[in-house]
Design an enzyme around this catalytic site. Sequence first.
Site, PDB file in Angstrom:
ATOM      1  N   TYR A 181     101.554 -92.658 -17.557  1.00 50.29           N
ATOM      2  CA  TYR A 181     101.588 -92.521 -19.013  1.00 50.29           C
ATOM      3  C   TYR A 181     101.112 -91.108 -19.377  1.00 50.29           C
ATOM      4  O   TYR A 181     100.430 -90.445 -18.594  1.00 50.29           O
ATOM      5  CB  TYR A 181     100.673 -93.603 -19.619  1.00 50.29           C
ATOM      6  CG  TYR A 181     100.639 -93.586 -21.122  1.00 50.29           C
ATOM      7  CD1 TYR A 181     101.782 -93.877 -21.861  1.00 50.29           C
ATOM      8  CD2 TYR A 181      99.469 -93.267 -21.805  1.00 50.29           C
ATOM      9  CE1 TYR A 181     101.749 -93.843 -23.247  1.00 50.29           C
ATOM     10  CE2 TYR A 181      99.425 -93.237 -23.193  1.00 50.29           C
ATOM     11  CZ  TYR A 181     100.579 -93.521 -23.902  1.00 50.29           C
ATOM     12  OH  TYR A 181     100.549 -93.488 -25.271  1.00 50.29           O
ATOM     13  N   ASN A 183      98.791 -89.748 -20.994  1.00 49.67           N
ATOM     14  CA  ASN A 183      97.391 -89.293 -20.943  1.00 49.67           C
ATOM     15  C   ASN A 183      96.771 -89.461 -19.557  1.00 49.67           C
ATOM     16  O   ASN A 183      95.584 -89.191 -19.384  1.00 49.67           O
ATOM     17  CB  ASN A 183      96.554 -90.024 -22.008  1.00 49.67           C
ATOM     18  CG  ASN A 183      96.377 -91.505 -21.725  1.00 49.67           C
ATOM     19  OD1 ASN A 183      96.776 -92.004 -20.675  1.00 49.67           O
ATOM     20  ND2 ASN A 183      95.784 -92.213 -22.660  1.00 49.67           N
ATOM     21  N   LYS A 184      97.526 -89.877 -18.574  1.00 43.05           N
ATOM     22  CA  LYS A 184      96.944 -90.113 -17.248  1.00 43.05           C
ATOM     23  C   LYS A 184      96.827 -88.799 -16.462  1.00 43.05           C
ATOM     24  O   LYS A 184      97.245 -87.748 -16.939  1.00 43.05           O
ATOM     25  CB  LYS A 184      97.764 -91.167 -16.502  1.00 43.05           C
ATOM     26  CG  LYS A 184      97.746 -92.539 -17.196  1.00 43.05           C
ATOM     27  CD  LYS A 184      96.389 -93.251 -17.107  1.00 43.05           C
ATOM     28  CE  LYS A 184      96.179 -94.339 -18.143  1.00 43.05           C
ATOM     29  NZ  LYS A 184      96.847 -95.602 -17.889  1.00 43.05           N
ATOM     30  N   ILE A 185      96.293 -88.863 -15.252  1.00 43.62           N
ATOM     31  CA  ILE A 185      95.973 -87.640 -14.500  1.00 43.62           C
ATOM     32  C   ILE A 185      97.229 -86.819 -14.242  1.00 43.62           C
ATOM     33  O   ILE A 185      97.228 -85.599 -14.394  1.00 43.62           O
ATOM     34  CB  ILE A 185      95.230 -87.989 -13.197  1.00 43.62           C
ATOM     35  CG1 ILE A 185      93.833 -88.518 -13.559  1.00 43.62           C
ATOM     36  CG2 ILE A 185      95.129 -86.759 -12.269  1.00 43.62           C
ATOM     37  CD1 ILE A 185      93.038 -89.049 -12.386  1.00 43.62           C
TER      38      ILE A 185
END
Length: 369
Positions: A181, A183-185
């Site tokens: 997604y 906002n993930k790393i």
Amino acid sequence: MKRFIPVAEPALVGNEKTYVLDCLDSTWISSSGEYIQRFESAFADFCGARHAVSCCNGTVALHLALLALGVVPGDEVLIPTLTFVATANAVAYCGARPVLVDSEPETWNMNPQLIRKHITPRTKGIIPVHLYGHPMDMDPVLEIAREHNLFVLEDAAEAHGAEYKGRRAGTLGDAATFSFYGNKIITTGEGGMVVTDDDALAANLRQLKGQGQDPSRRYWFPVLGYNYRMTNVAAAIGLAQTEKIEWHLARRRENAMWYRKHLSGYDQFTLSPEKSWAHNAFWINCVLLDRKSPVDRDTLMARLAEAGIETRPFFYPMHTLPMYRDENRERYFPVADDLAVRGFNLPSSASLTEEDVAYICRMLVELAS
Ligand SMILES: *Cc1c(COP(=O)(O)O)cnc(C)c1O
């Protein structure tokens, strides 16, 4: 101009644009194409796993993995109550029951000491969640799972690159799921992956995500499957992100160290933990506000928003959500409840500068007094 620092924004600093344009130029924009295999094999290499099976998001990755691990209606699966809702929902999609376990105070993950007392004859498996990037203490989980013949599925949606006793998240149980997604790393816009060393499980996952089709007989569907595939365009972004994942991880760690430096001596703020046996991926930097703080968490978050600093509260524990509240009404989760009212997430993008972090910390100290 008013300053605005978001909690998270993607960093597309590698070959993302080149690879996406290649998809467009070649017209390979659907769910076949070379980027799917290239992303899967790059991500499997990164984790140190035999197989990585791409799919359209992290929630679907959990659903696919639970189906392939044989979860059926009536089963019970242990999960931490303090997690993102997808962990619980994926269990519910299978008609199984998520059995909620309280957190431990230091890592904020599921308390391994509490697992045993939740096991019943219906228990099928355990989903350790590496919350906010800190790996769960896995040895006790694996031992209990062996004793009771349970599967262990890591929800590593927030923990790409995290390590437990030198071993990478994603290789610690029977399978692991990741999210990409925004906002993930690392991100593919929307996307997910299931990682495993088990050849049969990987074959099963591939069949399930492709409508259940028999791999050697077109339009023959011997099992109930799903369309859970990733597109070549998303995989093109994912490959570019994976090529630079060490950079992404180094930036996250640098952010965490800056927060430590600029908040050192301010004991009213407890920052994201990192146990001696753990390598935190520092997906998102967190703060626990001291119980004796003169301002409460929500007031502080509102004041920070005024100063252009976006924050997010910790997740609401699953036992407080309408879907899962009733069956947990008689149960107590004191640690998760306490963390959930005092915890919040700070800006943690790869693009942050030390100056940004210093400003955020200055505002935190000022607005919390
Ligand atoms: C983000 C997340 C998911 C779900 O991933 P999506 O790609 O948003 O569907 C699952 N579990 C946890 C712990 C997450 O943080």
